[in-house]
Design an enzyme around this catalytic site. Structure first.
Site, PDB file in Angstrom:
ATOM      1  N   ARG A 193       0.726  -1.265  -0.027  1.00  0.00           N
ATOM      2  CA  ARG A 193       0.007  -0.153  -0.120  1.00  0.00           C
ATOM      3  C   ARG A 193       0.738   1.250  -0.016  1.00  0.00           C
ATOM      4  O   ARG A 193       0.261   2.254  -0.327  1.00  0.00           O
ATOM      5  CB  ARG A 193      -0.937   0.011   1.167  1.00  0.00           C
ATOM      6  CG  ARG A 193      -2.004  -1.050   1.124  1.00  0.00           C
ATOM      7  CD  ARG A 193      -2.966  -1.152   2.112  1.00  0.00           C
ATOM      8  NE  ARG A 193      -3.647  -2.412   2.212  1.00  0.00           N
ATOM      9  CZ  ARG A 193      -3.827  -3.186   3.194  1.00  0.00           C
ATOM     10  NH1 ARG A 193      -3.157  -2.858   4.298  1.00  0.00           N
ATOM     11  NH2 ARG A 193      -4.494  -4.332   3.106  1.00  0.00           N
ATOM     12  N   VAL A 194       2.044   1.329   0.595  1.00  0.00           N
ATOM     13  CA  VAL A 194       2.790   2.291   0.805  1.00  0.00           C
ATOM     14  C   VAL A 194       4.244   2.457  -0.070  1.00  0.00           C
ATOM     15  O   VAL A 194       4.961   3.327  -0.225  1.00  0.00           O
ATOM     16  CB  VAL A 194       3.023   3.005   2.072  1.00  0.00           C
ATOM     17  CG1 VAL A 194       1.780   3.173   2.712  1.00  0.00           C
ATOM     18  CG2 VAL A 194       3.821   1.805   2.983  1.00  0.00           C
TER      19      VAL A 194
END
Lengths: 500, 136
Positions: free
Chosen positions: A362-363
């Site tokens: 996600r990051v």
């Protein structure tokens, strides 16, 4: 000689000072399965360390009306009913320090590798509130795992929490070890926390890390399967406390919890013995908090607070690929993404058996270097389309040229992403391979020669595309000149390769 | 149903007997024993009595003191310890017990509830042993 010994002893005794103060004392009422119920200890705190008459240590977990529930962290066979228990007024703490690097420690931070004492100057409590919002900053620096499938498709950044999830024997630990091996010269300290694993597996892992020169920057914390559940429960907290010590000095740390499923099982055992009410799958109600407070301690601090980071790779073992069980869903929701490993892929020979469709970071994409972003940008989509087309292609024989080309590209992508264990690839080499793949240079290379082509190309590029490689290493992106040089190198190599 | 703890029973007994005549108290206690027998709680009578003692001590502001020494303390020293305890714990009354244990070698061990002040030589030597092992 003897005078010298006496003199030393005299000096040490002179330095010894006893502080006489009132102590909180209780009595053991009941002892069973590593748990002690004690009366007294009226002002004791939850998580406080206590000592028994024989020197054994325990931690207070349950505060009840008349008794306290204590988990015993050592051999409990010598503790008897009526024994004295003393409160220490200290939350459980473990020694931390530079000297721990290269060592194998138990859950209490004591060495178990037979290499003598570890001289540490400070101690840290194992339970600490995670760093606040003010001290943190976004993930923007990559952790190079050396695994092409991960660095290209599921990139991990410093300070990220990326879950490795999969059934037994799918290569979860292998990914963790490869990542540690690839941290050589990357300015990273690694902490490997082994929870409830066999001693033989730990020994094998230690030997592998020693052979790869990785023990120079690695600490192993182990709570073996033969040790009490209490030690399995505290081992990850010990590991993260050690990691925080280095992070506070502005260093980057990588911590691996292998695995949190066994950690949850150990906590369930303790909770049931302490007669806490069981919930779903008999886990106690606070099993989410057990993992969230641990994983929340992973962070990337901003420059004002030292700029260190803790990257976390927790491992979860699923049963028959069921990622919707209680613990897997909990940890999936806490982490910043997951690497999903599949048994079917593993036995098809796709190793690492990463299911690209279910895996996500996600990051991490903001931490990926520009060059890698450019070459791997469409790879995930290409692979997803390939999987879909592959399923359809099994039913029909007549396929149009575009579909055929897409299938061929997909097959080559799968082949390129295969990688043997213990052979991490540095990022600039990954960029060269993926450049050749995504720009179509491998489309007419026979499928069974892809691996040969790849290794040959890297060797050739290192001699003939030096500008491209140095630009990727230093500037994290290539220039037009570098790109032209690589294009020429690939074309030349391919001509030679195919004519041979 | 919530589990009945010895403390609950002791509190009930105290409230039922408080301010009652001796005859009434005797009757209440007899009934209590019957109830405990019916509910199969007679085995907990030791803990119930302990809890009752604690409640009474709290109400009457009594401090229970246990002193262990290696040699018999003089009357003056005993009175001194009792007096100090009375001041420290702000008690109206001090009930003290004095024991002699030769193995302590010297010094005093004072116990009030679960708080212990141990200045015995045995304890000091144990601490010194631990210190020397650690510093090694």
């Amino acid at each position: 000689m003897s005078n010298h010994i006496v003199e030393n002893l005299r000096k040490e005794i002179e330095a010894f000072k006893i502080e006489t103060k009132g102590e909180l004392v209780g009595k053991v009422v009941e002892v069973f399965d590593g748990i002690a119920k004690c009366s007294g200890l009226s002002d004791v705190k939850s998580g406080e360390m206590v000592t028994f008459a024989g020197g054994e240590t325990g931690v207070v977990l349950n505060l009840e009306e008349d008794t306290v529930g204590i988990i015993i962290l050592s051999d409990f066979s010598k503790i008897k009913e009526g024994d004295e228990v003393k409160a220490t007024d200290r939350i459980l703490e473990v020694p931390v320090g530079e000297a721990q690097i290269g060592r194998v420690l138990n859950a209490l931070g004591a060495p178990i590798d037979g290499k003598g004492d570890v001289k540490t100057s400070s101690a840290q409590p194992i339970e600490k509130v995670a760093s606040g919002v003010v001290t943190r900053q976004g993930v923007d620096q990559p952790v190079a795992t050396g695994i092409k499938a991960i660095d290209a498709l599921i990139p991990i950044g410093r300070g990220q929490r990326e879950l490795i999830i999969g059934d037994r024997q799918t290569g979860k630990t292998a990914i963790a070890i490869d990542t540690i091996l690839n941290q050589k010269g990357q300015n990273m300290i690694c902490v490997y926390v082994s929870i409830g694993q066999k001693d033989s597996k730990l020994r094998k892992l230690q030997t592998r890390l020693e052979e790869g020169g990785a023990m120079d920057y690695t600490i192993i914390v182990s709570a073996g399967s033969s040790e009490p559940a209490a030690l399995s429960y505290i081992a990850p907290y010990t590991g993260v406390s050690i990691a925080e010590y280095f992070m506070d000095q502005g260093k980057d740390v990588l911590i691996i919890y292998d695995d949190l499923s066994k950690h949850a099982v150990a906590y369930r055992e303790i909770s049931l013995l302490l007669r806490r009410p069981p919930g779903r799958e008999a886990y106690p109600g606070d099993v989410f908090y057990l993992h969230s407070r641990l994983l929340e301690r992973a962070c990337r601090k901003n420059e004002k607070y030292g700029g260190g980071s803790i990257t976390t790779l927790p491992i979860i073992e699923t049963q028959a690929g069921d990622i919707s069980a209680y613990i897997p869903t909990n940890v999936i929701s806490i982490t910043d993404g997951q690497i999903f490993l599949e048994t079917d892929l593993f036995y098809k020979g796709v190793r690492p058996a990463v299911n690209v469709g279910f895996s996500v970071s996600r990051v991490g994409s903001s931490a990926q270097i520009k060059a890698m972003k450019k070459v791997a940008g469409t790879l995930k989509l290409d692979l997803a389309q390939f999987r879909e087309l592959e399923a359809f292609a099994q039913f029909g024989s007549d396929l149009d040229d575009a579909t055929k080309a897409q299938l061929e590209r997909g097959k080559r992508a799968v082949e390129v992403l295969k990688q043997p264990q213990y052979s991490p690839v540095v990022i600039e080499r990954q960029v060269v391979t993926l450049y050749a793949l995504t720009r179509g240079y491998m489309d007419d290379v026979p499928l069974n020669k892809i691996k040969e082509f790849e290794s040959g190309l890297i060797e050739y590029a290192e001699r003939n595309a030096k500008t491209f490689l140095s630009e990727v290493i230093e500037k994290k992106m290539w220039s037009d000149v570098g790109e032209e040089e690589l294009k020429k190198a690939i074309a030349d190599f391919k001509t030679n390769f195919l004519t041979l | 149903m919530q589990k009945i703890s010895p403390k609950n029973i002791a509190e009930a007994v105290y409230e039922a007997t408080e301010g009652k005549s001796t005859a009434e108290q005797e009757l209440i206690l007899k009934r209590t024993v019957h109830i405990l027998q019916d509910k199969r709680l007679l085995g907990k009578s030791k803990y119930i009595l302990e809890a009752l003692q604690n409640i009474i001590d709290k109400k009457t502001n009594t401090v229970r003191l246990k002193v262990i020494t290696a040699k018999i303390l003089s009357k003056e020293d005993q009175a001194k310890i009792e007096n100090e305890t009375k001041i420290k714990y702000k008690g109206d009354k001090v009930i003290s017990e004095f024991f002699v244990k030769g193995e302590l070698l010297g010094g005093v061990r004072v116990e009030v509830g679960d708080e212990v002040l141990d200045t015995t030589y045995k304890n000091k030597l144990q601490k010194l042993e631990k210190f020397l092992i650690q510093s090694k």
